[in-house]
Design a protein around this motif. Structure first.
Motif, mmCIF file in Angstrom:
data_model
loop_
_atom_site.group_PDB
_atom_site.id
_atom_site.type_symbol
_atom_site.label_atom_id
_atom_site.label_comp_id
_atom_site.label_asym_id
_atom_site.label_seq_id
_atom_site.Cartn_x
_atom_site.Cartn_y
_atom_site.Cartn_z
ATOM 1 N N LEU A 127 21.388 18.935 30.914
ATOM 2 C CA LEU A 127 21.992 20.251 30.694
ATOM 3 C C LEU A 127 20.934 21.287 30.367
ATOM 4 C CD1 LEU A 127 25.271 20.038 28.604
ATOM 5 C CD2 LEU A 127 24.932 21.035 30.848
ATOM 6 N N ILE A 128 20.007 20.911 29.477
ATOM 7 C CA ILE A 128 18.996 21.874 29.061
ATOM 8 C C ILE A 128 17.978 22.101 30.170
ATOM 9 C CG2 ILE A 128 17.049 22.154 27.469
ATOM 10 C CD1 ILE A 128 19.074 21.076 25.353
ATOM 11 N N TYR A 129 17.658 21.028 30.881
ATOM 12 C CA TYR A 129 16.678 21.144 31.952
ATOM 13 C C TYR A 129 17.178 22.074 33.048
ATOM 14 C CZ TYR A 129 13.377 19.669 35.558
ATOM 15 O OH TYR A 129 12.421 19.644 36.512
ATOM 16 N N TYR A 130 18.472 21.967 33.387
ATOM 17 C CA TYR A 130 19.017 22.811 34.456
ATOM 18 C C TYR A 130 19.633 24.096 33.921
ATOM 19 C CZ TYR A 130 18.379 18.823 37.494
ATOM 20 O OH TYR A 130 17.819 17.799 38.202
ATOM 21 N N GLY A 131 20.101 24.064 32.672
ATOM 22 C CA GLY A 131 20.836 25.206 32.140
ATOM 23 C C GLY A 131 19.974 26.283 31.531
ATOM 24 N N LEU A 132 18.909 25.873 30.837
ATOM 25 C CA LEU A 132 18.086 26.856 30.131
ATOM 26 C C LEU A 132 17.453 27.881 31.074
ATOM 27 C CD1 LEU A 132 17.312 27.396 27.174
ATOM 28 C CD2 LEU A 132 15.128 26.323 27.693
ATOM 29 N N GLN A 183 22.573 15.785 27.652
ATOM 30 C CA GLN A 183 21.985 16.980 27.039
ATOM 31 C C GLN A 183 20.638 17.314 27.663
ATOM 32 O OE1 GLN A 183 21.935 16.130 22.855
ATOM 33 N NE2 GLN A 183 24.127 15.759 22.854
ATOM 34 N N LEU A 184 19.851 16.273 27.943
ATOM 35 C CA LEU A 184 18.555 16.485 28.594
ATOM 36 C C LEU A 184 18.734 17.233 29.913
ATOM 37 C CD1 LEU A 184 16.530 13.156 28.280
ATOM 38 C CD2 LEU A 184 15.726 15.421 27.685
ATOM 39 N N ASP A 240 15.017 7.227 21.499
ATOM 40 C CA ASP A 240 15.599 8.119 22.508
ATOM 41 C C ASP A 240 14.555 8.692 23.456
ATOM 42 O OD1 ASP A 240 18.168 7.785 21.764
ATOM 43 O OD2 ASP A 240 18.305 9.591 20.539
ATOM 44 N N THR A 241 13.305 8.821 22.975
ATOM 45 C CA THR A 241 12.289 9.423 23.857
ATOM 46 C C THR A 241 12.088 8.589 25.110
ATOM 47 O OG1 THR A 241 10.516 8.305 22.699
ATOM 48 C CG2 THR A 241 10.970 10.572 22.046
ATOM 49 N N SER A 242 12.553 7.333 25.079
ATOM 50 C CA SER A 242 12.410 6.499 26.272
ATOM 51 C C SER A 242 13.209 7.063 27.441
ATOM 52 C CB SER A 242 12.855 5.065 25.964
ATOM 53 O OG SER A 242 14.212 5.038 25.633
ATOM 54 N N LEU A 243 14.087 8.050 27.157
ATOM 55 C CA LEU A 243 14.885 8.625 28.241
ATOM 56 C C LEU A 243 14.197 9.802 28.900
ATOM 57 C CD1 LEU A 243 18.344 8.548 26.512
ATOM 58 C CD2 LEU A 243 17.361 6.914 28.086
ATOM 59 N N ALA A 244 13.108 10.275 28.288
ATOM 60 C CA ALA A 244 12.454 11.479 28.804
ATOM 61 C C ALA A 244 11.912 11.258 30.209
ATOM 62 C CB ALA A 244 11.341 11.915 27.867
ATOM 63 N N LEU A 261 7.777 19.005 29.540
ATOM 64 C CA LEU A 261 7.711 18.585 28.140
ATOM 65 C C LEU A 261 8.428 19.582 27.227
ATOM 66 C CD1 LEU A 261 6.417 16.050 27.072
ATOM 67 C CD2 LEU A 261 4.422 17.381 26.415
ATOM 68 N N VAL A 262 8.351 20.863 27.579
ATOM 69 C CA VAL A 262 8.996 21.904 26.776
ATOM 70 C C VAL A 262 10.504 21.665 26.732
ATOM 71 C CG1 VAL A 262 9.454 24.378 26.593
ATOM 72 C CG2 VAL A 262 7.202 23.567 27.340
ATOM 73 N N PHE A 263 11.078 21.375 27.896
ATOM 74 C CA PHE A 263 12.525 21.133 27.956
ATOM 75 C C PHE A 263 12.891 19.868 27.195
ATOM 76 C CE2 PHE A 263 11.590 23.610 31.782
ATOM 77 C CZ PHE A 263 12.499 24.634 31.616
#
Lengths: 255, 236
Positions: free
Chosen positions: A75-80, A72-73, A168-172, A97-99
């Motif tokens: 997808l949103i980073y490239y898709g948005l 999902q990270l 989960d934030t450890s994946l950022a 950070l926004v994404f």
């Protein structure tokens, strides 16, 4: 594979990592707050059984619960940016950070909407009727009667969500965000002391999630205070099973 | 760069190459995790003297830290321990012979074990004590009573949680890319980077994971109906 284990690095890394704690906590707080908004929007069509939107919210929840947060990270980073390009908004220079926050908010929104549904359905219908009977308005009945009870029911679920979100934030770091895990990556590769870095990081996560757990536990007890006083009639009139179970558990502990 | 729908299908097909690794990681970690979890749950239920605090600490620590940390700790820590031991004992064994996926197996099994122990514990505790007593009263031994009476009922109780855990481990397997195991997520990154089509690759990966999750959910629902058959028409 790194150098010899050295405890001094462990003590040295903890404060260095802690200086990035606020970014981790900011991601958690922002995404949970946004997630609550998203969750309400997603939960309402299903609570009020709005024809088409109900189906759409089901698909939303299924998708965000059915795919890994890491995917999902990305997808949103490239898709948005692609999506926004269609309406001529350029976000190519926006902060990563926004994404990240948006991805976690949409993710937790799906889970929060389920929690909201469970909590609102968990409040006895008779409670609302009783509120009307003594002359409260719909708004009053909701804010004074339903909401506090629903909140108490949803606290344990919310607690799990917040702690899960923290982990989960450890994946950022995969998108290059400089939060604690991101910092640990640079620290580890700069010093070649990998294991010390990750032990330090694990300890920090452990302490924070323990603190969060305790806080929510305390909150839950406070919000359920009123249950103790009306325990007998509540059981007599057969209120929700969930509360009954917590009550029974409490009695068994000799509370 | 605009969306190329055709490439989603191409990416989807190439992701299938990495599907076995994802499934191996998921199945091994859930299976081993279930064994660890059952042991931990029994230790905590029967409050086995020395092991009880150890088991509790294990569950507390694992549940309080991210899965990524377990993987990184095992990946960087285990070789130090193994090589240290091998050096001290004069063995010719070296940690480099462990395949990368082995670290994923070990660390995710440890992760799953802690979560599974809570699932199993809840399941066993939920079975009425009277069931055990009834089994004793007709002359069953403890292992017989556990195997024939308590565990089947416990399994029915914990099936939904078990399925959630299975899905959690399936999703967690995406982390294995950090130790260079090519599972679906890593394969998506490879396909994306070589073709410069990131969005399409991740859409394909998302669809694949979504499909697998729905399959697991359907299978669980079916199993739940089957396992709970004995409940049909009961008084409760």
């Amino acid at each position: 594979m790194g150098r010899k284990f050295d405890i001094h690095y462990l003590l040295d890394f903890i404060p260095k990592l802690l200086s990035y704690l606020h970014i981790t906590l900011f991601i958690v707080a922002a995404s949970i707050l946004l997630g609550i908004v998203v969750g309400f929007i997603i939960a309402l069509p299903r609570l009020y059984k709005v024809p088409v939107l109900q189906r759409a919210s089901q698909v939303y929840v299924s998708f965000f619960r059915g795919t890994p947060i890491l995917i999902q990270l990305f997808l949103i980073y490239y898709g948005l940016p692609e999506l926004l390009k269609l309406v001529h908004i350029d976000v190519s220079r926006a902060n990563v950070l926004v994404f990240v926050i948006l991805a976690y908010a949409l993710h937790s929104g799906a889970f929060i909407s389920e929690a909201i549904r469970a909590a609102v359905n968990g409040v006895d219908r008779g409670q609302v009727e009783a509120a009307y009977a003594i002359g409260m308005s719909g708004y009053q009945a909701f804010t004074r009667i339903v909401l506090p009870q629903a909140l108490a029911i949803s606290i344990p679920i919310l607690a799990n969500l917040v702690i899960g979100n923290l982990k989960d934030t450890s994946l950022a770091f995969t998108l290059g965000t400089m939060e604690m895990t991101g910092k640990s990556q640079t620290l580890a590769s700069a010093t070649q002391h990998f294991i010390e870095t990750y032990i330090a990081l694990s300890l920090i996560y452990f302490v924070i999630s323990t603190i969060l757990e305790r806080t929510f536990h305390y909150l839950e007890r406070r919000l359920l205070r009123h249950e103790k006083q009306v325990a007998e009639p509540a059981q007599q009139y057969g209120t929700r099973r969930l509360w009954k179970r917590t009550l029974i558990a409490r009695f068994e502990k000799g509370g | 760069m605009s969306l190329d729908p055709g490439f989603i299908w191409t990416a989807f097909l190439s992701l299938f190459k990495a599907l076995p690794n994802t499934l191996y990681i998921t199945i091994v970690s859930v299976f081993v995790g279930f064994i660890i979890g059952t042991a931990i749950a029994l230790i905590r239920i029967y409050r086995v003297p020395v092991l009880y605090p150890l088991a509790s600490a294990y569950v507390l620590f694992i549940r309080g830290t991210p899965m990524l940390m377990h993987l990184l700790l095992i990946y960087f820590g285990l070789p130090i321990i193994i090589d240290g031991l091998a050096g001290a004992l004069g063995l010719g064994f070296h940690s480099t012979v462990i395949p990368l996926i082995g670290f994923a197996y070990i660390s995710f099994s440890i992760t799953a074990g802690a979560y599974m122990s809570e699932v199993v514990r809840a399941g066993i505790v939920a079975v009425n004590r009277g069931q055990m007593e009834a089994a004793y009263s007709i002359g069953m031994t403890t292992p017989q009573a556990l195997r024939r009476i308590v565990l089947p009922q416990a399994l029915a109780v914990c099936l939904p949680n078990l399925s959630n855990n299975l899905i959690g481990m399936l999703h967690g397997s995406t982390l294995a890319f950090t130790v260079s195991v090519v599972e679906i997520n890593a394969q998506a990154q490879i396909v994306a980077a070589t073709n410069w089509k990131f969005l399409e690759a991740y859409i394909a990966a998302a669809v694949l994971f979504w499909g697998m999750t729905i399959l697991i959910e359907q299978a669980t629902a079916w199993l739940e109906r089957r396992i709970n058959k004995y409940n049909r028409g009961g008084v409760a």
